[in-house]
Design an enzyme around this catalytic site. Structure first.
Site, PDB file in Angstrom:
ATOM      1  N   SER A  47       0.827  -1.140   0.026  1.00  0.00           N
ATOM      2  CA  SER A  47      -0.101   0.075  -0.041  1.00  0.00           C
ATOM      3  C   SER A  47       0.946   1.292   0.133  1.00  0.00           C
ATOM      4  CB  SER A  47      -1.055   0.050   1.250  1.00  0.00           C
ATOM      5  OG  SER A  47      -1.933   0.993   1.083  1.00  0.00           O
ATOM      6  N   GLU A  48       0.705   1.945  -0.911  1.00  0.00           N
ATOM      7  CA  GLU A  48       1.844   3.098  -1.306  1.00  0.00           C
ATOM      8  C   GLU A  48       1.846   4.139  -0.215  1.00  0.00           C
ATOM      9  OE1 GLU A  48      -0.569   2.155  -3.503  1.00  0.00           O
ATOM     10  OE2 GLU A  48      -1.431   4.039  -4.360  1.00  0.00           O
ATOM     11  N   ASN A  49       0.939   4.155   0.748  1.00  0.00           N
ATOM     12  CA  ASN A  49       1.159   5.193   1.829  1.00  0.00           C
ATOM     13  C   ASN A  49       2.198   4.501   2.801  1.00  0.00           C
ATOM     14  OD1 ASN A  49      -0.966   3.414   2.096  1.00  0.00           O
ATOM     15  ND2 ASN A  49      -1.562   4.380   4.285  1.00  0.00           N
ATOM     16  N   GLY A  50       2.633   3.409   2.762  1.00  0.00           N
ATOM     17  CA  GLY A  50       3.732   2.955   3.513  1.00  0.00           C
ATOM     18  C   GLY A  50       3.696   1.484   4.275  1.00  0.00           C
ATOM     19  N   SER A  81       8.686   4.029   0.271  1.00  0.00           N
ATOM     20  CA  SER A  81       7.602   3.498  -0.441  1.00  0.00           C
ATOM     21  C   SER A  81       7.654   3.494  -1.829  1.00  0.00           C
ATOM     22  CB  SER A  81       6.187   3.903   0.170  1.00  0.00           C
ATOM     23  OG  SER A  81       5.303   3.104  -0.735  1.00  0.00           O
TER      24      SER A  81
END
Lengths: 220, 233
Positions: free
Chosen positions: A46-49, A88
């Site tokens: 998940s690209e928010n981390g 990320s």
């Protein structure tokens, strides 16, 4: 018969190899997580981390400090890791994520993708989509073959502002699995949805499309 | 404050020096990990013509969204801004300038800004409207665009715990942009849920070293959830 959203998700899920790190976009791609074949270990990014996204929390588990890129509350799996946004996107832009599935408004024979902006309509932003299409090694575009008026979304040349140039090589639609032969600016029809003829797919594709010699009906 | 002690005792002190026209870099993703009390203080100060850099702009009535109410933001740099009616209205009417930036490019611009790197090349956004007018160079046979770093007058970030020296730990995905933001502002103000004494946090597990933090304050947080999504127990 065209594929349902679930069947599209199943078709993509089958191709995910054991031990893959995978980023799934919003919409149909999100459903892919539900159909990963038994026995294969997959970590969802998940690209928010977060690497190792788990299911949604139960009411008791809800925690404001744990959300996904769609801002939904989520949980983590054992073996997950958490990191900052720059880290990320080092995973994404550095080509470390094994596979990405994302939606699109349009693709074209040169591997271009338009997925973030319709001029004249409200523009909300591209989020991480431009980074994902530029950086991921193995991208599958999941979309309907035509729009609601029946116009092809597999174009000769994208009409909408691009998300990325020359980065898409595989497209799964509700009618077919298609490869993009960027070198020759054409689509190659590899698989058709059950009961859909290659002729129908070609007729609903605006860009040039050749039918692979070994074209076959998809197993769903 | 003395020596390495970064703790300030009030939100007035925390945001002292913020003035009209300044650039504020704000941590958070959606409403997760946002410095909500520092944002409230900016609203209270009433400063105008701010340039705000943050992945999103909050929602109506919470987070950075409240700075739109009195038109304190002149320009917003963000990757996604779809959650906010007031934002939409001000953007459409031209009162608010918006610079949409790909999320990874935004994170890297902030990382570079904090690391003293003025610009970098990236393949992201080449061939798109975002790449138009930017310098293009080919590396490894592929075109890349030149993107410039972001720095600011103030960084406002939210961490979970920090010691008095500003060594900080984030929790969960509330980390997001906060570590990069912390490095990129001339003055970094951090708010946390708990301040502990130096030595209480294991140095091996520090995410943001105290050198990046100028002012530290302990607050209480609402931690509003944007999309509560649950499954049956």
């Amino acid at each position: 018969m065209s594929l349902t959203r679930e069947q599209m998700a199943m078709r993509v899920a089958r191709t995910i190899e054991d031990g893959s790190y995978v980023n799934l976009g919003i919409g149909i791609p999100t459903l892919v997580a539900n159909y990963i074949p038994e026995g294969r270990e997959v970590m969802l990014q998940s690209e928010n981390g977060l690497l190792g996204m788990g299911p949604f929390p139960t009411e008791d588990e809800v925690d404001a400090d744990y959300i996904n890129a769609g801002k939904q509350t989520i949980t983590t799996v054992n073996g997950s890791s958490i990191f900052s946004s720059a880290e990320s996107f080092a995973m994404i832009r550095g080509g470390h994520v094994d596979m990405t599935a994302l939606g699109a408004f349009e693709v074209d024979v040169n591997g271009n993708i338009a997925s973030w902006m319709v001029p004249g309509k409200l523009i909300k932003g591209m989020g991480g989509s431009m980074d994902l299409v530029a950086g991921a090694k193995n991208i599958v575009c999941m979309m309907t073959h035509t729009d609601k008026e029946g116009n092809s979304k597999l174009l000769k040349q994208c009409k909408l502002p691009l998300t990325g140039a020359g980065c898409i090589r595989r497209v799964l639609t509700d009618l077919a699995f298609v490869e993009i032969d960027i070198e020759n600016s054409r689509y190659i029809l590899r698989e058709t949805a059950p009961g859909v003829s290659p002729d129908e797919v070609v007729s609903k594709t605006e860009g040039e499309m050749i039918v692979a010699d070994d074209v076959r009906e998809m197993d769903v | 404050m003395s020596g390495f002690d970064k703790v300030v005792n009030s939100y007035e002190e925390a945001m002292e020096g913020l003035a009209d026209g300044m650039t504020v870099l704000a941590g958070g993703f959606g409403l997760s990990g946002i410095p909500e009390n520092l944002i409230n203080q900016i609203k209270k100060l009433g400063v105008k013509d701010l340039t705000v850099v943050s992945n999103n702009c909050g929602v109506d009535g919470f987070g950075l969204g409240i700075l739109l109410e009195d038109k304190q933001i002149k320009k917003m740099v963000a990757s996604y801004v779809g959650e906010n009616k007031l934002f939409e209205r001000q953007m459409m009417s031209g009162e608010l300038e918006v610079e949409l930036t790909p999320q990874g490019t935004l994170a890297e611009k902030l990382r570079a800004g904090g690391a003293g790197i003025p610009a970098f090349f990236t393949a992201t956004a080449y061939g798109t409207p975002i790449g138009e007018g930017k310098e293009v160079r080919e590396f490894h046979g592929r075109p890349h665009i030149l993107e410039q770093a972001i720095t600011g007058d103030f960084s406002i970030v939210k961490a979970w715990k920090a010691d008095r020296y500003g060594n900080a730990i984030y929790r969960g995905t509330a980390r997001n942009f906060n570590p990069e933001i912390a490095t990129a502002g001339r003055i970094c103000v951090m708010e946390v849920e708990e301040i502990v004494e130096p030595g209480e946090l294991d140095p091996n597990y520090i995410h943001t070293p105290g050198i990046f933090v100028d002012r530290l304050i302990q607050g209480t947080f609402e931690k509003r959830i944007e999309r509560r999504t649950v499954r049956e127990a």
